[in-house]
Structure formats: C-alpha cells, structure tokens
Design a protein around this motif. Structure first.
Motif, PDB file in Angstrom:
ATOM      1  N   GLY A 170       0.841  -1.198   0.000  1.00 29.88           N
ATOM      2  CA  GLY A 170       0.000   0.000   0.000  1.00 29.88           C
ATOM      3  C   GLY A 170       0.867   1.235   0.000  1.00 29.88           C
ATOM      4  N   ARG A 171       0.442   2.282   0.722  1.00 34.03           N
ATOM      5  CA  ARG A 171       1.311   3.462   0.840  1.00 34.03           C
ATOM      6  C   ARG A 171       2.457   3.100   1.776  1.00 34.03           C
ATOM      7  N   PRO A 172       3.687   3.165   1.297  1.00 29.57           N
ATOM      8  CA  PRO A 172       4.805   2.767   2.151  1.00 29.57           C
ATOM      9  C   PRO A 172       4.942   3.696   3.363  1.00 29.57           C
ATOM     10  N   LEU A 231       4.665  15.200 -11.583  1.00 34.37           N
ATOM     11  CA  LEU A 231       5.306  13.968 -11.112  1.00 34.37           C
ATOM     12  C   LEU A 231       5.816  14.185  -9.698  1.00 34.37           C
ATOM     13  N   GLY A 232       5.422  13.306  -8.768  1.00 25.87           N
ATOM     14  CA  GLY A 232       5.870  13.440  -7.387  1.00 25.87           C
ATOM     15  C   GLY A 232       6.834  12.334  -7.013  1.00 25.87           C
ATOM     16  N   LYS A 233       7.282  12.350  -5.763  1.00 24.58           N
ATOM     17  CA  LYS A 233       8.273  11.347  -5.366  1.00 24.58           C
ATOM     18  C   LYS A 233       7.672   9.939  -5.302  1.00 24.58           C
ATOM     19  N   GLY A 234       6.330   9.840  -5.223  1.00 24.07           N
ATOM     20  CA  GLY A 234       5.691   8.523  -5.332  1.00 24.07           C
ATOM     21  C   GLY A 234       5.949   7.914  -6.704  1.00 24.07           C
ATOM     22  N   ALA A 235       5.981   8.761  -7.733  1.00 19.05           N
ATOM     23  CA  ALA A 235       6.263   8.281  -9.094  1.00 19.05           C
ATOM     24  C   ALA A 235       7.718   7.845  -9.202  1.00 19.05           C
ATOM     25  N   PRO A 257       8.121  18.397 -12.465  1.00 20.25           N
ATOM     26  CA  PRO A 257       8.569  17.443 -11.455  1.00 20.25           C
ATOM     27  C   PRO A 257       8.603  18.098 -10.076  1.00 20.25           C
ATOM     28  N   MET A 258       8.074  17.389  -9.064  1.00 19.11           N
ATOM     29  CA  MET A 258       8.297  17.832  -7.695  1.00 19.11           C
ATOM     30  C   MET A 258       9.775  17.578  -7.403  1.00 19.11           C
ATOM     31  N   SER A 259      10.230  18.132  -6.274  1.00 23.63           N
ATOM     32  CA  SER A 259      11.669  18.160  -6.025  1.00 23.63           C
ATOM     33  C   SER A 259      12.372  16.805  -6.211  1.00 23.63           C
ATOM     34  N   ILE A 290       0.733  12.416 -10.557  1.00 21.51           N
ATOM     35  CA  ILE A 290       1.237  11.039 -10.502  1.00 21.51           C
ATOM     36  C   ILE A 290       2.143  10.914  -9.277  1.00 21.51           C
ATOM     37  N   GLY A 291       1.623  10.312  -8.220  1.00 20.33           N
ATOM     38  CA  GLY A 291       2.406  10.132  -6.992  1.00 20.33           C
ATOM     39  C   GLY A 291       2.835  11.441  -6.352  1.00 20.33           C
ATOM     40  N   ALA A 292       1.926  12.404  -6.348  1.00 19.27           N
ATOM     41  CA  ALA A 292       2.193  13.688  -5.676  1.00 19.27           C
ATOM     42  C   ALA A 292       0.940  14.102  -4.928  1.00 19.27           C
ATOM     43  N   ARG A 293       1.114  14.567  -3.697  1.00 21.46           N
ATOM     44  CA  ARG A 293      -0.044  14.997  -2.909  1.00 21.46           C
ATOM     45  C   ARG A 293      -0.276  16.498  -3.063  1.00 21.46           C
ATOM     46  N   LEU A 294      -1.538  16.893  -2.975  1.00 22.02           N
ATOM     47  CA  LEU A 294      -1.854  18.327  -3.019  1.00 22.02           C
ATOM     48  C   LEU A 294      -1.706  18.919  -1.617  1.00 22.02           C
ATOM     49  N   LEU A 322      -3.293   9.866  -9.611  1.00 17.98           N
ATOM     50  CA  LEU A 322      -2.830   8.477  -9.520  1.00 17.98           C
ATOM     51  C   LEU A 322      -2.141   8.299  -8.174  1.00 17.98           C
ATOM     52  N   ASP A 323      -2.696   7.451  -7.329  1.00 20.35           N
ATOM     53  CA  ASP A 323      -2.094   7.255  -6.009  1.00 20.35           C
ATOM     54  C   ASP A 323      -2.493   5.900  -5.463  1.00 20.35           C
ATOM     55  N   ILE A 324      -1.621   5.334  -4.663  1.00 18.83           N
ATOM     56  CA  ILE A 324      -1.907   4.032  -4.084  1.00 18.83           C
ATOM     57  C   ILE A 324      -2.850   4.132  -2.895  1.00 18.83           C
ATOM     58  N   SER A 325      -2.955   5.329  -2.337  1.00 22.19           N
ATOM     59  CA  SER A 325      -3.819   5.487  -1.169  1.00 22.19           C
ATOM     60  C   SER A 325      -5.210   5.939  -1.588  1.00 22.19           C
ATOM     61  N   VAL A 340      -6.840   4.751  -8.342  1.00 21.99           N
ATOM     62  CA  VAL A 340      -6.183   4.148  -7.185  1.00 21.99           C
ATOM     63  C   VAL A 340      -5.502   2.841  -7.582  1.00 21.99           C
ATOM     64  N   GLY A 341      -4.224   2.800  -7.298  1.00 20.62           N
ATOM     65  CA  GLY A 341      -3.436   1.613  -7.590  1.00 20.62           C
ATOM     66  C   GLY A 341      -1.969   1.976  -7.484  1.00 20.62           C
ATOM     67  N   ASP A 342      -1.088   1.010  -7.703  1.00 17.59           N
ATOM     68  CA  ASP A 342       0.318   1.378  -7.705  1.00 17.59           C
ATOM     69  C   ASP A 342       0.629   2.069  -9.032  1.00 17.59           C
ATOM     70  N   ILE A 343       1.588   2.969  -8.991  1.00 16.62           N
ATOM     71  CA  ILE A 343       1.859   3.832 -10.153  1.00 16.62           C
ATOM     72  C   ILE A 343       2.171   2.982 -11.386  1.00 16.62           C
ATOM     73  N   GLY A 344       2.970   1.930 -11.203  1.00 20.75           N
ATOM     74  CA  GLY A 344       3.319   1.083 -12.337  1.00 20.75           C
ATOM     75  C   GLY A 344       2.069   0.527 -13.013  1.00 20.75           C
TER      76      GLY A 344
END
Ligand code: ADP
Ligand code: TZD
Ligand code: MG
Length: 583
Positions: A170-172, A231-235, A257-259, A290-294, A322-325, A340-344
């Motif tokens: 899930g969300r690590p 694109l966030g660090k989840g991606a 890209p986020m940081s 994609i794997g980034a939170r607001l 797109l988020d796993i949570s 909802v799902g894993d990014i891959g």
C-alpha cells in the motif's frame, strides 16, 4: 512458546545433542532470508552483540554517531530500493533519537523499519525504574504505520514478516519493531527456529486500478485544452520510469517534477515545464498528479497559485490523481478522476487504453515554451555573473556544470536558500538521483542521506548543504571518512540561517539566526582524514569538486557565500506568521 518449540523438536536426537539457536541468530537469519542485508544504527545495550553477530554473518552494519542520522539513512535507503531500510537503536534515548526519522519516513511514504532493543517488560510495565525504561511501543504507535513487539523467539519470523509487509505494501511508511532484551538470548531448537522464519512472498502486491476509473481518467485527460502532468516522489519511488516517460510523451503535455521527482524525465526534456512553474499551475485546465499529494508543497491545489481569485479559492481546473492510497483523493480539493493503484499498474493501464491522442493545442504549448524561454534566459544571465564575494548563483553555476558532467552521481540537498536555489538551478538527468528535505522541509537529513546514497548506489555522492542544515548531522563526516565513502559535501557558508547579517537589538548576544563568522567547516573533515577545502571563488569551488570526484575521497568544501545573499526562509517567506501587534 520457546518451551513449546523445544518440546516439538524431533524426538530422534537426544535432548542434549540437539542443535539450538537463539533470538540473536533468528533475527539475523530472518533479515537475510528477506534480503535485508544492510543495517544503519548505533550500538549499545541490548543490541551491541547483535550488531557484531550481524556483521560477522555478512550483513553490512553501518554505525553512526547519532541514531537520527542512522534513521534518515534507513529511510532514504527504503525510498531508493523499495525495500524497507533498517535502523537499529538501543532502548529509550536511542529509540527516541531514531523516532524522528521513523516519523519522517512515514510522512514521506518511505518504507523503513526501526528495530529497537527495549528493557525488561516486567519492570517497564510496573514502572520500577529499569535501565533505559520506556514503553517504546506505545510511543512509536502514533508516529508510524504499524508497530509490533516480539516476546518469543519462535515469533521472530512472523514479527519481521509483518513489519516488512506493513512497510512496503500500500502506501509505504515507517514500522516500529520492539525487541526486548530478553528475546535476544532466548534459546530454541534450531530446526524449529528455521521453520518459524518467513520469506515474505510478494511484499508489495500490484494494485490494479479499476477499468472504469482508467476510462474516467482518460476521458478527463483527453478533454483537456491545457493539460499538465505533475510527477511526485511517489512516481520516482515506483520505479516505473519507462512507462511514465511513455505516458508523458504520448500525452504531449507539459510536466512539472516535484523536487525528488526531478530527473525522472530529464530536466532538459522538451516537455519539462520546471522553468514555467507559475504559468502551468495557474493556467492548466486539467492536471494529472502522478504520486504527488496536493499538500502545502502544491499550495493545497487552490488559491492564487492555481488561478483561484482568493487565498483559498479553487482555480476551476480538473484533477486526475494516480495514487496508491484510496484516501488521498479529495484531501484538499475535488479530484475528478481518482485512479487508485500502484503507479506502475496505473500508468500501464492508461497506456494500454489511451489509443490515439492528439497533442495539446499549440497555443498552450507555445505559451509554456515562451514562458520557459524567458525564465531560462533570465537565469542564464544571472548565472553568468561573477560577483565578489561569491553568491548562491555563482557557486551553483559550478555545481550545475559538475552534476551535468556526472549525471549518475547521487545528489543530496538541504537548507533554505541553499535548497531552493539549488533545486531550480541544478538540473537532474536521471531518476532517483535527487534526495532532499522532503515533505516536512526537514533539516538534518544530509549526512545520513549521503551515507545511504553512497552505500546503496555505489556512486559518487554530491551534497549541497546550508551551513545551518549541515550542522544538524555534521558529526557524521566521521562516518563518511570511516567507511571511506565517495562523498563530496559543499557547505554553502553564509554565516547563518537564511543570512548572516542579523543583529541582537540589545547588543548582548549574537542574533538567533547567525553563527560564528568565517567558520571553516572544511577543517572538520580534516580532523578525520578527509579532504577539506576552503573555496572563496567559483574557480576554487570547481577545482575542488572536480578533484573530489576524480579522487573519490571524502571531501568537504567550505564555499564562502555572501552573507547578505539569501532571503528569509528561502522561497517560503510567506509561511512565517506576522505579528498582529505592531511595536
Ligand atoms: P511530492 O512531495 O513529491 O509531491 P508526496 O510525498 O506528496 O510527493 O506524494 C507521494 C504520493 O505517492 C503519496 O500520496 C503516496 O501514497 C504515493 N505513492 C507512493 N508510492 C506509490 C506507489 N508505488 N504507487 C502509487 N502511489 C504511490
Ligand atoms: N529544524 C528542523 C529539524 N527542520 C527545520 N526545517 C528547521 C529547524 C527550521 N529551518 C528551516 O526551515 S531552514 C533552516 C532551519 C533551521 C536552516 C536554513 O539555513 P541554512 O540555509 O544555512 O541551512 P541558507 O542557505 O542559509 O538559507
Ligand atoms: Mg546558511
């Protein structure tokens, strides 16, 4: 249960000839069975011998000078490898020192396991004053994703399996594993012990998005006139780099890209809108996260940054997330198409169903390109200046060149101005190279990240550190030297937090934000046999960085920066509360 296991051992061998094992060995075997072969920690009661035995067994045991730094190392090892980073601490104070990093891992969605020895339960629970007494499990619980305690040697296998699954599925996040002192010496039949271990199968199972959610997301994306992908660090974490690149390129949309997602696609990619950030956030009509939170880093998806009229107003755009949570959507603004799902799996599903897409309207792409061109030209002009004393820009112009010439190097960054200027000036070219202060904007991750980055990647590490930021973990330069790691630390020394110019109005003390003037951080490195260089000009900085990378020696460069050059809190000045009462 240890006794039960003893009784269950094969009756064939006489009791005194049966091979025995103990808690120490079972923990080591369980870790190795699951491929957890690096431990970051600090020794002491009750885990000193455990560290020795783990090392003797072939596990890499990296000893730090403070648990917080070991913990940060473990957390970022988790991010880089998708396997839980393991931090090992002693009871109470050691545990508490590691806890900040565990909370940090949870906040940043990095998989990590903090394994801490603890004191005797019987005494702790009666609060009778044991050595380093503390109810660690209770304290850890609210700060991590899951917390477990193992009391019986026969449960070590299950305990570690639960910790691994909780950390990576899930969300690590961060997991706490409490191992009371008595557990280590507990003896059981070796064969039963081996059988009790668990090799975790499919620890982070693919989470496939629902087909109608995929269709909904594509409908929203295809309806866009001014699309943007963030694109966030989840991606970055997901290690689905090729699929993400394919989706971004197929969509033709500008991406931001986020940081820590910088380099997932090169910052020089034609679709990268990093240099047009304010324009794309304000003007995009459809935004795919994609794997980034607001969260605060994206101004909560509303307000003026997003083209809203007022401070908290929605800007009118549609969001795809797109988020796993499953709980992430709608956390700040309405999400029109949650996926909802894993990014891959999510990106693969989108690619499979996307069919033909027309490129976004030229008007939008041109507007973004124009903005980019203007900002890049302005930056090029600023970077070409060579003021005396050296400032952030002229120093970072050098770092930018060095990173460009060494795109495989890991890049660590913390500070305020030393962070913000670096993030926008130093381009990244490959995924998961840039690691920094993350979701909390935390200071102190620097040296822990350097050690883990070097150990995990085997690559050169370059760290750009504010002088304040560096101080939080500075003693770990000894660790860097001890393990002879190829780490080049550049301390952006502007004599303080944000600037070095504040004065105490009463004239009694130094101001709260300033440090000793003209400090020589390079000499700290020399104390431990590393290379220290004082660099007052870009030419000196360039020479020192090139030499560090050529020699691979632990190096600290004290980059002397104009103490007037920074701004209060870097780019987040506005988050400082202002006084209601005027003087
Ligand atoms: P950034 O700070 O770069 O914007 P955040 O840490 O805010 O990124 O967001 C990362 C998001 O990625 C989290 O919401 C998390 O649930 C999500 N995430 C992490 N790993 C995965 C994964 N493998 N698949 C999908 N989403 C993930
Ligand atoms: N403590 C922790 C753990 N994290 C923090 N973010 C802070 C304190 C507050 N803080 C910042 O947000 S940035 C910063 C502090 C102390 C240091 C900035 O100074 P620096 O960078 O020397 O690292 P610049 O280049 O001088 O701005
Ligand atoms: Mg500073």
């Amino acid at each position: 249960m240890a006794e039960a296991a003893l009784k269950e051992s094969p009756a064939s061998a006489p009791e005194d000839e049966r091979e025995l094992t103990d808690g120490f060995h079972l923990i080591i075997d369980a870790l190795k069975l699951n491929g957890l072969t690096t431990i970051y920690g600090v020794p002491g009661i009750p885990i000193t011998d455990f560290g020795r035995m783990a090392q003797a067994s072939g596990i890499r045991v990296l000893s730090f000078r403070h648990e917080q730094n070991a913990g940060y190392a473990a957390s970022i090892a988790g991010f880089l490898t998708k396997k839980p980073g393991v931090c090992l601490t002693v009871s109470a104070p050691g545990f508490l020192n590691g806890l900040t990093a565990l909370a940090h891992a949870t906040t940043n969605c990095f998989p990590m396991i903090l394994i801490s020895g603890s004191s005797e339960r019987e005494i702790v629970d009666l609060q009778q004053g044991d050595y380093e007494e503390m109810d660690q499990l209770a304290i850890a619980k609210p700060l991590c994703k899951a917390a477990f305690r193992v009391l019986h040697a026969a449960d070590i296998g299950i305990g570690l399996a639960r910790a691994i699954r909780a950390a990576v599925s899930g969300r690590p996040g961060g997991v706490y594993l409490d191992l009371p002192a008595k557990l280590f010496g507990q003896v059981m039949d070796a064969e039963a012990g081996t059988k009790s271990l668990v090799k975790v199968i499919d620890a982070a199972p693919a989470q496939i998005p629902a087909p109608d959610a995929v269709k909904r997301a594509l409908d929203v994306l295809k309806g866009a006139k001014r699309p943007l992908i963030i694109l966030g660090k989840g991606a970055a974490y997901a290690q689905a780099d090729d699929a993400i690149r394919a989706l971004v390129e197929k969509s033709g949309a500008p991406f931001l890209p986020m940081s820590m997602a910088k380099g997932l696609l090169s910052d020089l990619h034609p679709q990268c809108a990093g240099a047009a950030r304010s324009t794309v956030l304000k003007d995009a009509d459809v935004v795919m996260l994609i794997g980034a939170r607001l969260n605060w880093l994206l101004s909560h998806g509303k307000g003026k940054t997003w083209g809203g009229k007022g401070h908290k107003d929605w800007g009118g755009q549609k969001f795809i997330q797109l988020d796993i949570s499953p709980q992430e959507a709608d956390s700040n603004v309405r999400i029109d198409a949650p996926l909802v799902g894993d990014i891959g799996s999510c990106v693969a599903a989108l690619l499979k169903e996307i069919g033909s897409v027309s490129k976004p309207p030229a008007e939008w792409l041109n507007a973004v390109a124009e903005k980019k061109k203007g900002n890049v030209a302005k930056m090029t002009e600023t970077l070409a200046k060579n003021p005396t004393p050296m400032n952030f820009h002229s120093a970072l112009n050098v770092v930018r060149d060095i990173v460009k010439a060494n795109p495989d190097a890991m890049f660590v960054n913390e500070g305020a101005n030393a962070l913000d200027f670096t993030r926008s000036i130093v381009d990244m070219y490959k995924p998961r190279k840039r690691i920094d202060v993350g979701t909390w904007g935390i200071m102190g991750v620097g040296m822990g990240y350097c050690v883990a980055a070097a150990v995990v990647s085997g690559q050169q590490v370059i760290a750009v550190e504010g002088d304040s930021a560096f101080g939080f973990s500075g003693m770990e330069v000894e660790t860097v030297c001890r393990y002879d790691l190829p780490v080049c630390i550049v301390v952006m020394n502007n004599n303080g937090v944000y600037k070095g110019t504040d004065q105490d109005p009463t004239g009694r003390d130094p101001a709260p934000t300033v440090f000793v003037k003209g400090a020589r951080y390079d000499r700290l490195m020399e104390a431990f046999g590393g290379v220290g260089v004082n660099a007052a000009t870009p030419a000196e900085l360039r020479k020192a960085m090139e030499e560090a990378i050529r020699s691979k020696k632990p190096t600290l460069i004290n980059a002397v920066i104009d103490e007037t050059a920074g701004t209060e809190s870097g780019r987040i000045t506005s988050l400082n509360p202002t006084a209601g009462k005027k003087k």
